[in-house]
Structure formats: C-alpha cells, structure tokens
Design a protein around this motif. Sequence first.
Motif, mmCIF file in Angstrom:
data_model
loop_
_atom_site.group_PDB
_atom_site.id
_atom_site.type_symbol
_atom_site.label_atom_id
_atom_site.label_comp_id
_atom_site.label_asym_id
_atom_site.label_seq_id
_atom_site.Cartn_x
_atom_site.Cartn_y
_atom_site.Cartn_z
ATOM 1 N N GLU A 47 -0.631 -9.285 2.523
ATOM 2 C CA GLU A 47 -0.175 -10.637 2.907
ATOM 3 C C GLU A 47 -0.379 -11.607 1.857
ATOM 4 O OE1 GLU A 47 -1.510 -8.744 4.956
ATOM 5 O OE2 GLU A 47 -0.381 -8.195 6.540
ATOM 6 N N ASP B 83 5.008 -3.900 4.390
ATOM 7 C CA ASP B 83 3.725 -3.420 4.965
ATOM 8 C C ASP B 83 4.011 -3.252 6.392
ATOM 9 O OD1 ASP B 83 0.996 -2.900 5.178
ATOM 10 O OD2 ASP B 83 0.526 -5.112 5.295
ATOM 11 N N ILE B 84 3.084 -2.725 7.171
ATOM 12 C CA ILE B 84 3.104 -2.595 8.780
ATOM 13 C C ILE B 84 3.126 -3.999 9.422
ATOM 14 C CG2 ILE B 84 1.733 -1.588 10.653
ATOM 15 C CD1 ILE B 84 0.719 0.512 8.792
ATOM 16 N N VAL B 85 3.870 -4.174 10.361
ATOM 17 C CA VAL B 85 3.869 -5.320 11.352
ATOM 18 C C VAL B 85 3.734 -4.841 12.408
ATOM 19 C CG1 VAL B 85 4.744 -7.257 11.911
ATOM 20 C CG2 VAL B 85 5.250 -6.691 9.607
ATOM 21 N N GLU B 86 2.632 -5.095 13.355
ATOM 22 C CA GLU B 86 2.381 -4.788 14.749
ATOM 23 C C GLU B 86 2.762 -5.992 15.371
ATOM 24 O OE1 GLU B 86 -0.965 -2.680 15.373
ATOM 25 O OE2 GLU B 86 -0.579 -2.159 17.336
ATOM 26 N N THR B 87 1.863 -6.993 15.604
ATOM 27 C CA THR B 87 1.836 -8.033 16.503
ATOM 28 C C THR B 87 2.621 -9.348 15.776
ATOM 29 O OG1 THR B 87 -0.253 -9.097 15.926
ATOM 30 C CG2 THR B 87 -0.295 -7.618 17.981
ATOM 31 N N GLY B 88 2.588 -9.095 14.365
ATOM 32 C CA GLY B 88 3.120 -10.137 13.526
ATOM 33 C C GLY B 88 2.074 -11.319 13.297
ATOM 34 N N ASN B 89 0.905 -11.094 13.831
ATOM 35 C CA ASN B 89 -0.154 -12.140 13.765
ATOM 36 C C ASN B 89 -0.483 -12.518 12.207
ATOM 37 O OD1 ASN B 89 -0.230 -12.712 16.581
ATOM 38 N ND2 ASN B 89 -1.840 -11.472 16.823
ATOM 39 N N THR B 90 -0.719 -11.257 11.548
ATOM 40 C CA THR B 90 -1.226 -11.495 10.108
ATOM 41 C C THR B 90 -0.166 -12.091 9.203
ATOM 42 O OG1 THR B 90 -2.216 -9.343 10.333
ATOM 43 C CG2 THR B 90 -2.211 -10.435 8.028
ATOM 44 N N ASN C 199 -4.307 -2.250 -2.029
ATOM 45 C CA ASN C 199 -5.144 -1.432 -1.035
ATOM 46 C C ASN C 199 -5.449 -2.089 0.333
ATOM 47 O OD1 ASN C 199 -5.485 0.897 -2.722
ATOM 48 N ND2 ASN C 199 -6.762 -0.168 -3.763
ATOM 49 N N GLY C 200 -4.924 -3.464 0.535
ATOM 50 C CA GLY C 200 -5.197 -4.033 1.575
ATOM 51 C C GLY C 200 -4.741 -5.677 1.431
ATOM 52 N N SER C 201 -5.058 -6.496 2.337
ATOM 53 C CA SER C 201 -4.685 -7.927 2.408
ATOM 54 C C SER C 201 -3.419 -8.247 1.792
ATOM 55 C CB SER C 201 -5.777 -8.576 1.833
ATOM 56 O OG SER C 201 -7.036 -8.452 2.655
ATOM 57 N N LYS D 74 0.731 -1.146 -0.051
ATOM 58 C CA LYS D 74 -0.067 -0.144 -0.006
ATOM 59 C C LYS D 74 1.074 1.145 -0.033
ATOM 60 C CE LYS D 74 -2.121 -1.599 3.810
ATOM 61 N NZ LYS D 74 -3.192 -1.649 5.195
HETATM 62 C C1 PRP Z 1 -2.565 -3.879 8.906
HETATM 63 C C2 PRP Z 1 -1.356 -4.018 8.037
HETATM 64 C C3 PRP Z 1 -0.981 -5.521 8.493
HETATM 65 C C4 PRP Z 1 -1.612 -5.673 9.697
HETATM 66 C C5 PRP Z 1 -0.335 -5.557 10.942
HETATM 67 O O1 PRP Z 1 -3.862 -4.344 8.213
HETATM 68 O O2 PRP Z 1 -1.391 -3.849 6.873
HETATM 69 O O3 PRP Z 1 -1.719 -6.461 7.345
HETATM 70 O O4 PRP Z 1 -2.415 -4.707 10.109
HETATM 71 O O5 PRP Z 1 -1.083 -5.933 12.228
HETATM 72 P P1 PRP Z 1 -0.339 -7.378 12.845
HETATM 73 O O6 PRP Z 1 0.969 -7.397 12.766
HETATM 74 O O7 PRP Z 1 -0.832 -7.165 14.219
HETATM 75 O O8 PRP Z 1 -1.087 -8.485 12.148
HETATM 76 P P2 PRP Z 1 -5.156 -4.016 8.274
HETATM 77 O O9 PRP Z 1 -5.701 -4.748 9.349
HETATM 78 O O10 PRP Z 1 -5.138 -2.670 8.666
HETATM 79 O O11 PRP Z 1 -5.847 -4.393 7.198
HETATM 80 P P3 PRP Z 1 -5.754 -4.131 5.332
HETATM 81 O O12 PRP Z 1 -4.278 -4.222 5.209
HETATM 82 O O13 PRP Z 1 -6.491 -5.219 4.616
HETATM 83 O O14 PRP Z 1 -6.288 -2.585 5.198
#
Ligand code: PRP
Length: 209
Positions: free
Chosen positions: A143, A156-163, A139-141, A117
């Motif tokens: 992964e 992409d953003i990694v917060e917890t790494g769960n996704t 625009n999303g998903s 994104k």
């Molecule tokens: C955000 C980001 C990652 C995820 C990271 O997605 O794009 O996919 O959160 O968080 P995590 O490391 O805790 O799993 P978001 O939920 O905003 O959805 P999108 O990317 O589909 O808009």
Amino acid sequence: MDYLTVAFAKGRLGEQSAELFNKIGIGHCLDLKSRKLVFIDEENKIKFMLLKNSDVVTYVDNGVADIGIVGMDMLKESRSDVYQLYNLPFGYCNMSIAGMKGAEVDRNKSILRVATKFTNSAKEYFESRGQKIEIIKLNGSVELAPVLGLSDVIVDIVETGNTLRANGLEVMEEMFEINPLIIANRIGYKFKMKQIDGIIEKIRNLEEA
Ligand code: PRP
Ligand code: MG
C-alpha cells in the motif's frame, strides 16, 4: 496405513484450518504457538507440516505433502496443476486494484506502474485487457507504493479494507474472489483418495449441520 501428509500455512489461515480440523476430530496434536513445524496425529495417521503461506503449493505440487490448505491467491500465482478439491467456508476476500483515494488515476496511460506481490495474477489480468504495465514486485506493505510515488496502482488482497483506508487508498476494481481451499497432489490423491475424501466429507457434513 501410510501417513497422510498435510501442508498448513502459518498465521491466520493455519489457525482457522486447525480450528476446522479439530471440530472434525483431527489434528489435536497441533500447537501453533510452539516453534515446532511438524505435528503427528497418530490416531488419524496424519502428519501436519507448518509452512509459509507461499510454499504450501510447492510442497503439494512436489508430492511431499498429499494435500494442503492454501488461498486461491497463492494457487493462481503459482499456476500449478494440483487438484482443487474443496472450498473452505472462511476467509473470503478479494484480489483488487487500488489507488490513492480521489486521485483519478489514468488507467489507460501508455504504461501503468503496478506494485504487487502477485505478479503473475496482475500481468494476466492487465494483459487480458490490453493494458501495458510495468510490474514493481514487492514483498509486503504494498500500500505504500502509490503513497510514495513508486507506482500508480497496486494489486493486492483486500479483506476488511482497513489497510487501504489507513493509508489513504481506495479500491478501483475487484479482480477476483479469494477463498482458502483444499488442494491435492494428483498422484497422492489416487493413493490416498479414501482418507482424503473422508476428511472432506466430514467437513461438508459439519457445514451442513
Ligand atoms: C495483507 C494484504 C493487505 C491486507 C488486507 O497484508 O496484503 O495489505 O492484509 O487486509 P485488510 O483489508 O483487512 O486490511 P499483510 O497483513 O499480510 O501484510 P504484508 O502485505 O505486509 O505481508
Ligand atoms: Mg499487505
């Protein structure tokens, strides 16, 4: 006194921001569960606007909002020249490069396919390393892209790494840290400096307490 206009992002960042503002006695008018997009705090003379995360910088940059709360990810992506006033004490995460777990992606292949994104941040990062890339804007998903063979890696953003984990991916490299921050329009700040600095001072005191 003029109203101070504040741009808030919908979602988790907005909820955390509202919680913080409430703690310093501001924005009790905010009801994020309603469908309203503008809230007025008459006592403190503040008008709150609830926006999509990716639009906060635009509103502040154009001066429609005096200040805004936004993630560093969106600010970097916009390349906008607003004041960066204060780093907020929550929501820290990382902008990262990730790929399929154990896949040993050839990072030096002639053209690396990058799904993201955050196209500007990705371009800037790989260019500075002399790596040619093809950007696949999603625009999303994001992964899903390497899982389905649309790209070699993602940014992409990694917060917890769960996704990442849930989809069989892993971090290959952390690019930069992301935190939410208060930004201000350069002209708006000159006119409303006292009110804006007062809010920041209260947040700072709260953190230090
Ligand atoms: C955000 C980001 C990652 C995820 C990271 O997605 O794009 O996919 O959160 O968080 P995590 O490391 O805790 O799993 P978001 O939920 O905003 O959805 P999108 O990317 O589909 O808009
Ligand atoms: Mg995502």
